[in-house]
Design a protein around this motif. Structure first.
Motif, PDB file in Angstrom:
ATOM      1  N   GLY A   1       0.780  -1.231   0.000  1.00 42.84           N
ATOM      2  CA  GLY A   1       0.000   0.000   0.000  1.00 42.84           C
ATOM      3  C   GLY A   1       0.809   1.277   0.000  1.00 42.84           C
ATOM      4  O   GLY A   1       0.352   2.312   0.514  1.00 42.84           O
ATOM      5  N   VAL A   2       1.995   1.258  -0.581  1.00 45.22           N
ATOM      6  CA  VAL A   2       2.834   2.454  -0.632  1.00 45.22           C
ATOM      7  C   VAL A   2       2.231   3.476  -1.597  1.00 45.22           C
ATOM      8  O   VAL A   2       1.704   3.128  -2.657  1.00 45.22           O
ATOM      9  CB  VAL A   2       4.271   2.104  -1.064  1.00 45.22           C
ATOM     10  CG1 VAL A   2       5.122   3.362  -1.244  1.00 45.22           C
ATOM     11  CG2 VAL A   2       4.911   1.182  -0.029  1.00 45.22           C
ATOM     12  N   ARG A   3       2.328   4.746  -1.226  1.00 46.27           N
ATOM     13  CA  ARG A   3       1.860   5.836  -2.082  1.00 46.27           C
ATOM     14  C   ARG A   3       2.939   6.912  -2.176  1.00 46.27           C
ATOM     15  O   ARG A   3       3.662   7.165  -1.209  1.00 46.27           O
ATOM     16  CB  ARG A   3       0.569   6.455  -1.543  1.00 46.27           C
ATOM     17  CG  ARG A   3      -0.589   5.480  -1.424  1.00 46.27           C
ATOM     18  CD  ARG A   3      -1.891   6.189  -1.062  1.00 46.27           C
ATOM     19  NE  ARG A   3      -1.773   7.056   0.094  1.00 46.27           N
ATOM     20  CZ  ARG A   3      -1.868   6.651   1.356  1.00 46.27           C
ATOM     21  NH1 ARG A   3      -2.043   5.359   1.623  1.00 46.27           N
ATOM     22  NH2 ARG A   3      -1.777   7.508   2.354  1.00 46.27           N
ATOM     23  N   TRP A   4       3.018   7.545  -3.343  1.00 46.35           N
ATOM     24  CA  TRP A   4       3.896   8.699  -3.549  1.00 46.35           C
ATOM     25  C   TRP A   4       3.031   9.928  -3.827  1.00 46.35           C
ATOM     26  O   TRP A   4       1.946   9.824  -4.424  1.00 46.35           O
ATOM     27  CB  TRP A   4       4.793   8.501  -4.763  1.00 46.35           C
ATOM     28  CG  TRP A   4       5.943   7.576  -4.592  1.00 46.35           C
ATOM     29  CD1 TRP A   4       6.251   6.797  -3.519  1.00 46.35           C
ATOM     30  CD2 TRP A   4       6.959   7.320  -5.584  1.00 46.35           C
ATOM     31  NE1 TRP A   4       7.384   6.077  -3.758  1.00 46.35           N
ATOM     32  CE2 TRP A   4       7.849   6.382  -5.008  1.00 46.35           C
ATOM     33  CE3 TRP A   4       7.210   7.788  -6.861  1.00 46.35           C
ATOM     34  CZ2 TRP A   4       8.960   5.899  -5.700  1.00 46.35           C
ATOM     35  CZ3 TRP A   4       8.315   7.316  -7.554  1.00 46.35           C
ATOM     36  CH2 TRP A   4       9.183   6.383  -6.981  1.00 46.35           C
TER      37      TRP A   4
ATOM     38  N   ARG B   1       1.417   4.349   8.303  1.00 48.09           N
ATOM     39  CA  ARG B   1       1.321   5.633   8.984  1.00 48.09           C
ATOM     40  C   ARG B   1       2.598   6.457   8.874  1.00 48.09           C
ATOM     41  O   ARG B   1       2.620   7.616   9.288  1.00 48.09           O
ATOM     42  CB  ARG B   1       0.991   5.412  10.461  1.00 48.09           C
ATOM     43  CG  ARG B   1      -0.381   4.775  10.691  1.00 48.09           C
ATOM     44  CD  ARG B   1      -0.665   4.645  12.185  1.00 48.09           C
ATOM     45  NE  ARG B   1      -1.975   4.065  12.430  1.00 48.09           N
ATOM     46  CZ  ARG B   1      -2.469   3.847  13.638  1.00 48.09           C
ATOM     47  NH1 ARG B   1      -1.732   4.154  14.716  1.00 48.09           N
ATOM     48  NH2 ARG B   1      -3.671   3.315  13.775  1.00 48.09           N
ATOM     49  N   ALA B   2       3.630   5.862   8.330  1.00 50.49           N
ATOM     50  CA  ALA B   2       4.923   6.553   8.227  1.00 50.49           C
ATOM     51  C   ALA B   2       5.002   7.332   6.920  1.00 50.49           C
ATOM     52  O   ALA B   2       4.672   6.811   5.846  1.00 50.49           O
ATOM     53  CB  ALA B   2       6.067   5.551   8.307  1.00 50.49           C
ATOM     54  N   VAL B   3       5.431   8.591   7.017  1.00 53.80           N
ATOM     55  CA  VAL B   3       5.594   9.439   5.841  1.00 53.80           C
ATOM     56  C   VAL B   3       7.031   9.945   5.801  1.00 53.80           C
ATOM     57  O   VAL B   3       7.514  10.537   6.772  1.00 53.80           O
ATOM     58  CB  VAL B   3       4.624  10.630   5.853  1.00 53.80           C
ATOM     59  CG1 VAL B   3       4.843  11.505   4.631  1.00 53.80           C
ATOM     60  CG2 VAL B   3       3.178  10.148   5.914  1.00 53.80           C
ATOM     61  N   THR B   4       7.703   9.702   4.694  1.00 56.11           N
ATOM     62  CA  THR B   4       9.069  10.173   4.487  1.00 56.11           C
ATOM     63  C   THR B   4       9.064  11.218   3.388  1.00 56.11           C
ATOM     64  O   THR B   4       8.470  11.002   2.325  1.00 56.11           O
ATOM     65  CB  THR B   4      10.000   9.017   4.083  1.00 56.11           C
ATOM     66  OG1 THR B   4       9.946   7.998   5.078  1.00 56.11           O
ATOM     67  CG2 THR B   4      11.430   9.502   3.920  1.00 56.11           C
ATOM     68  N   ALA B   5       9.708  12.348   3.638  1.00 58.50           N
ATOM     69  CA  ALA B   5       9.795  13.418   2.645  1.00 58.50           C
ATOM     70  C   ALA B   5      11.220  13.488   2.111  1.00 58.50           C
ATOM     71  O   ALA B   5      12.184  13.558   2.881  1.00 58.50           O
ATOM     72  CB  ALA B   5       9.398  14.746   3.255  1.00 58.50           C
TER      73      ALA B   5
END
Length: 276
Positions: free
Chosen positions: A197-200, A243-247
């Protein structure tokens, strides 16, 4: 010596052989002028018109011109032609020409991009469409057809006609041919990210006219495609895993030109992808 980025962009990332073919001499031979184009934000002009042709997928003639044969024009044109005709580059072009490309289509979860009245507006629209990805809902197989639908032929001097409509597809889906990084994941990694379920999403997009492209224009050279522009695009790529978001900050170069399937802008190729 640092490889000139314009060689990687306009000469379709064909490496130092392009410079050996004379492009480096050509680029440094003109009159350098300070950049008059500042960084532009994402509010560039766009319309709500669909990029899907109303009459179906029929080729549209590019907006071209025949430049005067000035010494500067001849110098740049010769540099491009000699660069593309080097033995190493001819091998790469033949590999690209041997690929079987899909027909144009916008499906598989890929967006119907809004048309733009400006090259920087199109560069932003295309960059957003390319990098806003829900891997579970967007098909990598359908991506090839989407790229074909949004491409603009590469009309730079010396580019073989058999290759001109393949530049975008190859630069993003067959980067091994040209030896440059692509922002797109391999099929196996795409499948793995889809399963989890990864999203960019791309944000804070900025676009600036490539300074070496401007240098050539300021010197008096004119490209055959009157819509041809090389834009430097940068922004923030947000990667969501649960729930983790990496920028991560990214930059790339987008060459735009006259779209293949409609009147207006399309994308010739993507190059010089960097992410940190």
């Amino acid at each position: 010596m640092r490889r000139r980025r314009i060689a990687g962009v306009v000469a379709f990332a064909l490496g130092t052989a392009v410079i050996a073919g004379g492009l480096a001499v050509v680029v440094t031979g003109g009159h350098r002028a300070p950049s008059s184009h500042g960084i532009r934000q994402t509010a560039s002009s766009t319309t709500t018109t669909s990029s899907i042709p109303t009459g179906g997928w029929q080729p549209v003639a590019a907006a071209t011109t025949v430049a005067e044969g000035t010494p500067v024009q001849q110098q740049y044109d010769k540099g491009f032609e000699e660069g593309f005709s080097s033995p190493a580059n001819e091998v790469m072009l033949r590999r690209a020409e041997a690929l079987a490309l899909p027909g144009p289509a916008i499906a598989g979860g890929w967006p119907d991009l809004a048309l733009s009245e400006t090259p920087d507006g199109w560069a932003i629209e295309f960059a957003s469409g390319l990098l806003d990805i829900n891997f579970a809902r967007q098909s990598r197989n359908a991506l090839g057809a989407w790229l074909v639908a949004e491409e603009a032929p590469d009309l730079m001097p010396g580019i073989p006609s058999a290759f001109s409509e393949r530049a975008l597809y190859v630069s993003l889906l067959e980067p091994g041919i040209v030896g440059q990084a692509s922002p797109l994941l391999s099929p196996s990694q795409w499948h793995a990210d889809a399963a989890t379920g990864v999203r960019w999403s791309a944000s804070d997009l900025e676009v600036q006219l490539d300074p070496q492209w401007q240098q050539m224009i300021d010197a008096g050279w004119q490209p055959p495609d009157i819509r041809a522009v090389v834009e430097d695009v940068s922004g923030v790529l947000k990667i969501t895993r649960g729930r983790a978001v990496t920028a991560r900050h990214f930059s790339m170069v987008i060459q735009v030109g006259s779209a293949h399937w409609r009147d207006g802008y399309g994308t010739v190729l993507v190059s010089d992808w960097k992410v940190s």
